[in-house]
Design a protein around this motif. Structure first.
Motif, PDB file in Angstrom:
ATOM      1  N   ARG A 229       8.698   3.560   7.258  1.00 19.61           N
ATOM      2  CA  ARG A 229       8.550   4.508   6.162  1.00 19.61           C
ATOM      3  C   ARG A 229       7.628   3.929   5.098  1.00 19.61           C
ATOM      4  O   ARG A 229       7.735   2.757   4.739  1.00 19.61           O
ATOM      5  CB  ARG A 229       9.919   4.835   5.564  1.00 19.61           C
ATOM      6  N   ILE A 230       6.732   4.761   4.587  1.00 20.16           N
ATOM      7  CA  ILE A 230       5.765   4.311   3.598  1.00 20.16           C
ATOM      8  C   ILE A 230       6.464   3.824   2.334  1.00 20.16           C
ATOM      9  O   ILE A 230       6.007   2.868   1.688  1.00 20.16           O
ATOM     10  CB  ILE A 230       4.757   5.439   3.272  1.00 20.16           C
TER      11      ILE A 230
ATOM     12  N   GLU B 161      -1.216   2.936  -1.368  1.00 23.65           N
ATOM     13  CA  GLU B 161      -2.301   3.694  -0.734  1.00 23.65           C
ATOM     14  C   GLU B 161      -3.648   3.274  -1.313  1.00 23.65           C
ATOM     15  O   GLU B 161      -4.607   3.041  -0.566  1.00 23.65           O
ATOM     16  CB  GLU B 161      -2.079   5.197  -0.963  1.00 23.65           C
TER      17      GLU B 161
ATOM     18  N   THR C 125      -1.542   2.984  12.812  1.00 23.32           N
ATOM     19  CA  THR C 125      -2.087   3.584  14.038  1.00 23.32           C
ATOM     20  C   THR C 125      -2.984   2.601  14.764  1.00 23.32           C
ATOM     21  O   THR C 125      -2.919   2.464  15.994  1.00 23.32           O
ATOM     22  CB  THR C 125      -2.876   4.858  13.700  1.00 23.32           C
TER      23      THR C 125
ATOM     24  N   THR D 250      -5.903   3.768   5.117  1.00 25.95           N
ATOM     25  CA  THR D 250      -4.591   4.036   4.561  1.00 25.95           C
ATOM     26  C   THR D 250      -3.553   3.210   5.332  1.00 25.95           C
ATOM     27  O   THR D 250      -3.834   2.730   6.455  1.00 25.95           O
ATOM     28  CB  THR D 250      -4.230   5.518   4.689  1.00 25.95           C
TER      29      THR D 250
ATOM     30  N   GLN E 192      -1.043   4.312   6.942  1.00 20.59           N
ATOM     31  CA  GLN E 192      -0.788   5.006   8.194  1.00 20.59           C
ATOM     32  C   GLN E 192      -1.902   4.751   9.207  1.00 20.59           C
ATOM     33  O   GLN E 192      -1.648   4.569  10.407  1.00 20.59           O
ATOM     34  CB  GLN E 192      -0.637   6.506   7.961  1.00 20.59           C
ATOM     35  N   GLN E 193      -3.159   4.726   8.742  1.00 15.76           N
ATOM     36  CA  GLN E 193      -4.272   4.439   9.647  1.00 15.76           C
ATOM     37  C   GLN E 193      -4.181   3.022  10.195  1.00 15.76           C
ATOM     38  O   GLN E 193      -4.453   2.785  11.376  1.00 15.76           O
ATOM     39  CB  GLN E 193      -5.605   4.642   8.933  1.00 15.76           C
TER      40      GLN E 193
END
Length: 247
Positions: free
Chosen positions: A151-152, A167, A183, A177, A179-180
């Motif tokens: 979770r962020i 961020e 990934t 980011t 999330q990137q």
């Protein structure tokens, strides 16, 4: 008083010729290159622009990349804008590496007449930034737990930052980011595991994807081919090392 400057495409091409870490291109409604910079030519191993202009991505890239790029082009030519798309690209020595891609339609008299885009190599992290040590604690946690549901908000707490600060600083230090970057870690792990014998479903689960369908969609969007196709290609060629988040 504000005013518009219409910069000729030839001038843009000349400008981007000076940037070795950026691929620049303009394409027509059929997805054919009308302009490209020297970086794109060199990465394709072409000596003259004429070897690229008038051709589509499928005609100048290896099929596994060309098909993916052409599908992107079709989306943009239908009006979609692609921003900050994290992708695996071919670098000058034909080694794969990470890049961020931007594509948008070119409009003329209210109609789409082509597309324009750039792909920028993902640079080295800024290790001189004041938050770098705290952000690397987050990256280390991501690397150790990328197969889990991260979770962020928890990552921000780990860094002692708000979500907005996390961020912002991630973009400044890693050009990505959180999330990137997560990934990226998951796809890099998947690319390594696909060289072994585990099932594609189990690899996707180990890398933190909800199911095989989600894994396949993300892998194809990032790498340009499905996990199954990548496994076949990687077994037929010598494996390459992709740069890690610490590189």
């Amino acid at each position: 008083m504000p005013f518009d400057i219409d910069i000729p495409s030839q001038e843009l091409q000349t400008l981007y010729d000076a940037l070795p870490d950026v691929v620049f291109f303009i394409k027509d409604m059929q997805g054919r290159y009308t302009h490209c910079n020297l970086t794109l030519m060199r990465r394709l191993g072409r000596k003259q622009r004429g070897d690229v202009l008038g051709k589509t991505a499928v005609e100048v890239f290896p099929q596994r990349f060309g098909d993916s790029y052409q599908q992107q082009d079709l989306r943009v030519l239908r009006g979609e804008t692609i921003e900050n798309q994290l992708e695996v690209h071919l670098f000058p020595n034909r080694m794969p590496g990470w890049a961020l891609t931007f594509k948008r339609p070119v409009m003329q008299d209210g109609a789409i007449v082509g597309l324009i885009g750039i792909s920028r190599d993902l640079g080295q992290p800024d290790n001189r930034h004041s938050t770098f040590p705290r952000l690397m604690n987050v990256v280390d946690h991501m690397q150790a737990h990328h197969g889990e549901n991260l979770r962020i908000t928890a990552l921000a707490e780990l860094a002692g930052l708000s979500v907005a600060q996390l961020e912002r600083h991630f973009r400044r230090v890693f050009q990505l980011t959180p999330q990137q970057l997560l990934t990226k870690l998951r796809i890099e792990t998947a690319m390594r595991l696909l060289r072994d014998e585990d099932s594609i479903a189990s690899i996707g689960q180990a890398c933190g994807f909800a199911d095989q369908s989600a894994f396949t969609r993300q892998f194809k969007a990032t790498v340009g081919m499905t996990p199954r196709d990548y496994r076949a290609v990687s077994r037929a060629t010598r494996p390459h090392r992709l740069p890690s988040a610490r590189d």
